[in-house]
Design an enzyme around this catalytic site. Sequence first.
Site, PDB file in Angstrom:
ATOM      1  N   GLY A  31      -1.889   8.363   1.610  1.00  0.00           N
ATOM      2  CA  GLY A  31      -1.629   7.202   2.454  1.00  0.00           C
ATOM      3  C   GLY A  31      -0.171   6.797   2.353  1.00  0.00           C
ATOM      4  O   GLY A  31       0.494   7.081   1.349  1.00  0.00           O
ATOM      5  N   GLN A  60       7.071   1.395   3.005  1.00  0.00           N
ATOM      6  CA  GLN A  60       7.461   2.413   2.014  1.00  0.00           C
ATOM      7  C   GLN A  60       8.581   3.316   2.514  1.00  0.00           C
ATOM      8  O   GLN A  60       9.188   4.040   1.721  1.00  0.00           O
ATOM      9  CB  GLN A  60       6.254   3.275   1.624  1.00  0.00           C
ATOM     10  CG  GLN A  60       5.203   2.516   0.822  1.00  0.00           C
ATOM     11  CD  GLN A  60       4.092   3.430   0.398  1.00  0.00           C
ATOM     12  OE1 GLN A  60       3.152   3.638   1.151  1.00  0.00           O
ATOM     13  NE2 GLN A  60       4.205   4.025  -0.779  1.00  0.00           N
ATOM     14  N   CYS A  66       0.870   5.711  -6.335  1.00  0.00           N
ATOM     15  CA  CYS A  66       1.569   5.297  -5.118  1.00  0.00           C
ATOM     16  C   CYS A  66       2.829   6.137  -4.999  1.00  0.00           C
ATOM     17  O   CYS A  66       3.532   6.349  -5.998  1.00  0.00           O
ATOM     18  CB  CYS A  66       1.928   3.818  -5.234  1.00  0.00           C
ATOM     19  SG  CYS A  66       2.851   3.185  -3.834  1.00  0.00           S
ATOM     20  N   LEU A  67       3.131   6.596  -3.791  1.00  0.00           N
ATOM     21  CA  LEU A  67       4.326   7.427  -3.598  1.00  0.00           C
ATOM     22  C   LEU A  67       5.604   6.651  -3.918  1.00  0.00           C
ATOM     23  O   LEU A  67       6.632   7.262  -4.190  1.00  0.00           O
ATOM     24  CB  LEU A  67       4.379   7.964  -2.165  1.00  0.00           C
ATOM     25  CG  LEU A  67       3.270   8.967  -1.798  1.00  0.00           C
ATOM     26  CD1 LEU A  67       3.376   9.363  -0.338  1.00  0.00           C
ATOM     27  CD2 LEU A  67       3.303  10.192  -2.695  1.00  0.00           C
ATOM     28  N   HIS A 109      -5.334  -0.339  -0.660  1.00  0.00           N
ATOM     29  CA  HIS A 109      -3.998  -0.118  -1.225  1.00  0.00           C
ATOM     30  C   HIS A 109      -2.933  -0.194  -0.126  1.00  0.00           C
ATOM     31  O   HIS A 109      -1.895  -0.855  -0.298  1.00  0.00           O
ATOM     32  CB  HIS A 109      -3.980   1.255  -1.924  1.00  0.00           C
ATOM     33  CG  HIS A 109      -2.652   1.676  -2.464  1.00  0.00           C
ATOM     34  ND1 HIS A 109      -2.420   1.865  -3.805  1.00  0.00           N
ATOM     35  CD2 HIS A 109      -1.470   1.975  -1.849  1.00  0.00           C
ATOM     36  CE1 HIS A 109      -1.159   2.240  -3.987  1.00  0.00           C
ATOM     37  NE2 HIS A 109      -0.566   2.325  -2.815  1.00  0.00           N
ATOM     38  N   GLU A 110      -3.192   0.479   0.995  1.00  0.00           N
ATOM     39  CA  GLU A 110      -2.171   0.534   2.060  1.00  0.00           C
ATOM     40  C   GLU A 110      -2.028  -0.820   2.759  1.00  0.00           C
ATOM     41  O   GLU A 110      -0.917  -1.225   3.102  1.00  0.00           O
ATOM     42  CB  GLU A 110      -2.499   1.637   3.074  1.00  0.00           C
ATOM     43  CG  GLU A 110      -2.536   3.055   2.505  1.00  0.00           C
ATOM     44  CD  GLU A 110      -1.320   3.440   1.682  1.00  0.00           C
ATOM     45  OE1 GLU A 110      -0.217   2.923   1.949  1.00  0.00           O
ATOM     46  OE2 GLU A 110      -1.470   4.250   0.742  1.00  0.00           O
ATOM     47  N   HIS A 145       0.165  -3.054   0.891  1.00  0.00           N
ATOM     48  CA  HIS A 145       1.600  -2.794   1.108  1.00  0.00           C
ATOM     49  C   HIS A 145       2.152  -3.661   2.242  1.00  0.00           C
ATOM     50  O   HIS A 145       3.299  -4.111   2.189  1.00  0.00           O
ATOM     51  CB  HIS A 145       1.847  -1.329   1.486  1.00  0.00           C
ATOM     52  CG  HIS A 145       2.026  -0.404   0.317  1.00  0.00           C
ATOM     53  ND1 HIS A 145       3.022  -0.565  -0.617  1.00  0.00           N
ATOM     54  CD2 HIS A 145       1.358   0.717  -0.058  1.00  0.00           C
ATOM     55  CE1 HIS A 145       2.947   0.414  -1.511  1.00  0.00           C
ATOM     56  NE2 HIS A 145       1.941   1.207  -1.199  1.00  0.00           N
TER      57      HIS A 145
HETATM   58 NI    NI Z   1       1.311   2.880  -2.232  1.00  0.00          NI
END
Ligand code: NI
Length: 162
Positions: free
Chosen positions: A46, A51, A88-89, A130-131, A134
């Site tokens: 995701g 991000q 998380c990226l 999670h997304e 963000h």
């Molecule tokens: Ni993330």
Amino acid sequence: MALREIRELGEDCLTKVCKPVKELTPRLKTLIEDMYDTMYEAEGVGLAAPQVGVLRRIVVIDVGEGPVTLINPEILETSGEQTGNEGCLSVPGKTGIVTRPNYAKVKALNENMEEFIVEGTELMARALCHEIDHLNGVMYTTKVEGELYNVEDLVEEIEDED
Ligand code: NI
């Protein structure tokens, strides 16, 4: 294929509330394509627009069941609980334990700005929550139970158990 720079924990864009999308401009369509390229390249499941430094309410998810684009997503319903590792990226190489709903139902707009409903359990429910966090400037690191640790250490632990 165009990759965008993934912003990392500590950068301002990750703690801001993102603005809704009113019109899907060519610029935002390109952003969505680039978000998929960036997410797949980084082997994530995701990615949210902040991000890559764009403060708009856009998320892309693929937990292995195909790509799902969510514009202006809203959680309609959640139930149950799951506790497990999350990453998380924007926090490369790290993981931590987070409790999330085990089911989530979300309303969003697709790439034609048509409303649709997506629901998911387990990893999909975790990714949706999670997304969407963000988009509200919430990083999973604020929800971690205990310490953040290195993914490498987790892999070693699993190998030791074998
Ligand atoms: Ni993330």
